[in-house]
Design a protein around this motif. Structure first.
Motif, mmCIF file in Angstrom:
data_model
loop_
_atom_site.group_PDB
_atom_site.id
_atom_site.type_symbol
_atom_site.label_atom_id
_atom_site.label_comp_id
_atom_site.label_asym_id
_atom_site.label_seq_id
_atom_site.Cartn_x
_atom_site.Cartn_y
_atom_site.Cartn_z
ATOM 1 N N ASN A 165 2.328 -2.621 -0.656
ATOM 2 C CA ASN A 165 1.902 -2.759 -2.053
ATOM 3 C C ASN A 165 1.552 -1.380 -2.585
ATOM 4 O O ASN A 165 1.090 -0.512 -1.843
ATOM 5 C CB ASN A 165 0.655 -3.642 -2.167
ATOM 6 N N ALA A 166 1.758 -1.189 -3.882
ATOM 7 C CA ALA A 166 1.424 0.109 -4.466
ATOM 8 C C ALA A 166 1.065 -0.058 -5.925
ATOM 9 O O ALA A 166 1.508 -0.980 -6.580
ATOM 10 C CB ALA A 166 2.611 1.071 -4.327
ATOM 11 N N PHE B 191 1.324 -3.137 -10.759
ATOM 12 C CA PHE B 191 1.316 -3.625 -9.384
ATOM 13 C C PHE B 191 2.744 -3.748 -8.901
ATOM 14 O O PHE B 191 3.589 -4.355 -9.561
ATOM 15 C CB PHE B 191 0.607 -4.975 -9.294
ATOM 16 N N CYS B 192 3.020 -3.173 -7.729
ATOM 17 C CA CYS B 192 4.386 -3.097 -7.207
ATOM 18 C C CYS B 192 4.398 -3.537 -5.749
ATOM 19 O O CYS B 192 3.505 -3.177 -4.971
ATOM 20 C CB CYS B 192 4.896 -1.658 -7.327
ATOM 21 N N VAL B 193 5.396 -4.341 -5.385
ATOM 22 C CA VAL B 193 5.578 -4.731 -3.994
ATOM 23 C C VAL B 193 6.944 -4.264 -3.527
ATOM 24 O O VAL B 193 7.909 -4.236 -4.296
ATOM 25 C CB VAL B 193 5.446 -6.265 -3.803
ATOM 26 N N SER B 194 7.035 -3.877 -2.273
ATOM 27 C CA SER B 194 8.298 -3.399 -1.713
ATOM 28 C C SER B 194 8.373 -3.799 -0.244
ATOM 29 O O SER B 194 7.438 -4.374 0.316
ATOM 30 C CB SER B 194 8.409 -1.873 -1.865
ATOM 31 N N ASP B 195 9.530 -3.535 0.356
ATOM 32 C CA ASP B 195 9.746 -3.794 1.778
ATOM 33 C C ASP B 195 9.465 -5.263 2.125
ATOM 34 O O ASP B 195 9.928 -6.153 1.431
ATOM 35 C CB ASP B 195 8.887 -2.837 2.617
ATOM 36 N N ASN B 196 8.709 -5.510 3.194
ATOM 37 C CA ASN B 196 8.474 -6.881 3.643
ATOM 38 C C ASN B 196 7.703 -7.712 2.620
ATOM 39 O O ASN B 196 7.929 -8.919 2.487
ATOM 40 C CB ASN B 196 7.715 -6.877 4.982
ATOM 41 N N GLU B 197 6.792 -7.062 1.893
ATOM 42 C CA GLU B 197 6.034 -7.779 0.881
ATOM 43 C C GLU B 197 6.940 -8.226 -0.264
ATOM 44 O O GLU B 197 6.764 -9.307 -0.830
ATOM 45 C CB GLU B 197 4.918 -6.895 0.334
ATOM 46 N N TYR C 139 7.130 -11.724 -12.767
ATOM 47 C CA TYR C 139 7.683 -10.761 -11.815
ATOM 48 C C TYR C 139 8.984 -10.192 -12.365
ATOM 49 O O TYR C 139 9.669 -10.838 -13.163
ATOM 50 C CB TYR C 139 7.960 -11.429 -10.466
ATOM 51 N N ALA C 140 9.339 -8.988 -11.904
ATOM 52 C CA ALA C 140 10.603 -8.372 -12.300
ATOM 53 C C ALA C 140 11.177 -7.591 -11.126
ATOM 54 O O ALA C 140 10.447 -6.832 -10.468
ATOM 55 C CB ALA C 140 10.408 -7.436 -13.490
ATOM 56 N N VAL C 141 12.459 -7.799 -10.857
ATOM 57 C CA VAL C 141 13.158 -7.003 -9.848
ATOM 58 C C VAL C 141 13.743 -5.778 -10.548
ATOM 59 O O VAL C 141 14.587 -5.904 -11.432
ATOM 60 C CB VAL C 141 14.283 -7.809 -9.175
ATOM 61 N N MET C 142 13.253 -4.605 -10.163
ATOM 62 C CA MET C 142 13.739 -3.350 -10.746
ATOM 63 C C MET C 142 13.542 -2.242 -9.724
ATOM 64 O O MET C 142 12.745 -2.379 -8.785
ATOM 65 C CB MET C 142 12.995 -3.015 -12.049
ATOM 66 N N LEU D 264 6.066 -5.715 -10.293
ATOM 67 C CA LEU D 264 7.362 -5.115 -10.012
ATOM 68 C C LEU D 264 7.754 -5.376 -8.562
ATOM 69 O O LEU D 264 6.990 -5.077 -7.632
ATOM 70 C CB LEU D 264 7.305 -3.614 -10.266
ATOM 71 N N ILE D 265 8.936 -5.941 -8.361
ATOM 72 C CA ILE D 265 9.519 -6.085 -7.030
ATOM 73 C C ILE D 265 10.522 -4.955 -6.871
ATOM 74 O O ILE D 265 11.601 -4.975 -7.464
ATOM 75 C CB ILE D 265 10.195 -7.459 -6.859
ATOM 76 N N ASP D 266 10.147 -3.956 -6.104
ATOM 77 C CA ASP D 266 10.944 -2.739 -5.956
ATOM 78 C C ASP D 266 12.027 -2.978 -4.910
ATOM 79 O O ASP D 266 11.814 -2.806 -3.706
ATOM 80 C CB ASP D 266 10.037 -1.578 -5.553
#
Length: 309
Positions: A2-3, A11-17, A256-259, A279-281
């Motif tokens: 998370n970042a 608020f941004c999530v990436s990788d496994n999250e 949520y948004a995939v970007m 944000l779903i990175d």
């Protein structure tokens, strides 16, 4: 991981999250508590088959081939369309837009999967009609589409037109019978070539949109219990941000948004943060693969569709 991106508190999530979040959103779509908000980026997922523009800038380029616009506006779809309307007439602009989007829509695996779900509301913000085509291919008769229309030449207080699955125009009252409302706020190439594309198309809309007049009542009612999930969308232009903000208004959330986080403009980061959109990175094609491929065999059974007449 998370970042938080910059001081915008995005608020941004990436990788496994990010993957875990997508699985939760897949469940939300299947339960009908999440509404997909689809953008032109999905066109590019049909690799090797792209036959219509996949961004406003690509539409501007296509229009420039037909009538070169001044360099200062050449990459802005809305301004180029306005330039053509003023010099070649509205009918010419409409005809050229119909030519640009003449190719048959090519629904992706995501579109086809979404068409199997009992979604109360789907927003499709592009002109190609891939989502509508997927719903029709699934033989569903229990959906209606509501398209934004230009008020050029209109004498009535009208903002949208409603169409049944058989492409026939119908009264707003039928929306109460529909399991799924497909809302195309900027219009669509099919069934009638409704295009909101020139600056003039949006003058009255943007005057009224803050008080929600152009938003259909059925959309207002259904969004009250929904969160929105943006796929294939960008918000680098004020027009796109304004529409999305007003469609989100008074919805339940979460959103949520995939970007791609690295490619976000400052205005896009601010828009996502201000509207509470996580944000779903992740690359769009990876996100769609998780949603569609893992969901095809797991979609919940649906009731027998109701034909809208």
């Amino acid at each position: 991981m998370n970042a938080i991106l910059h001081k915008d508190f995005l608020f941004c999530v990436s990788d496994n999250e990010a993957r875990s979040t997508l699985l939760d959103l897949r469940s939300g779509l299947e339960k009908g508590v999440t509404a997909p908000y689809l953008g032109p980026g999905l066109v590019a997922l049909t690799a090797g088959e792209v036959s219509v523009p996949a961004s406003p800038e690509a539409v501007a380029a296509a229009l420039n081939i037909k009538a070169p616009a001044p360099s200062r506006i050449r990459t802005n779809m809305w301004s180029v369309a306005q330039y053509i309307e003023q010099r070649r007439h509205r009918n010419t602009l409409k005809a050229w837009m119909a030519e640009i989007f003449a190719a048959a829509p090519k629904p992706s695996a995501l579109h086809r999967w979404l068409a199997t779900l009992p979604l109360p509301l789907i927003v499709d913000s592009w002109y190609d009609g891939a989502m509508r085509a997927a719903l029709k291919e699934s033989d569903r008769q229990d959906f209606i589409s509501i398209q934004g229309i230009t008020r050029a030449g209109e004498v009535r207080d009208i903002w949208t037109r409603v169409y049944r699955a058989d492409d026939a125009a119908c009264d707003d009252a039928v929306t109460a019978q529909a399991r799924t409302v497909l809302y195309e706020p900027h219009g669509g190439a099919r069934p009638a070539g409704n295009f909101l594309v020139a600056d003039s198309d949006y003058v009255e809309v943007l005057t009224e949109i803050d008080i929600q007049t152009p938003i259909p009542d059925s959309v207002k009612e259904r969004r009250a219990t929904l969160g929105f999930f943006f796929l294939g969308c960008r918000f680098h232009d004020q027009m796109l941000r304004t529409y999305a903000r007003q469609i989100l208004k008074r919805s339940k959330g979460p959103h949520y948004a995939v970007m791609d986080a690295a490619s976000l403009s400052r205005n896009e980061r601010r828009f996502l943060a201000e509207n509470g959109i996580t944000l779903i990175d992740m690359p769009l094609d990876d996100a769609v693969a998780i949603l569609a491929q893992e969901s095809m065999g797991a979609a919940a059974a649906t009731e027998q569709p109701v034909r809208i007449s």
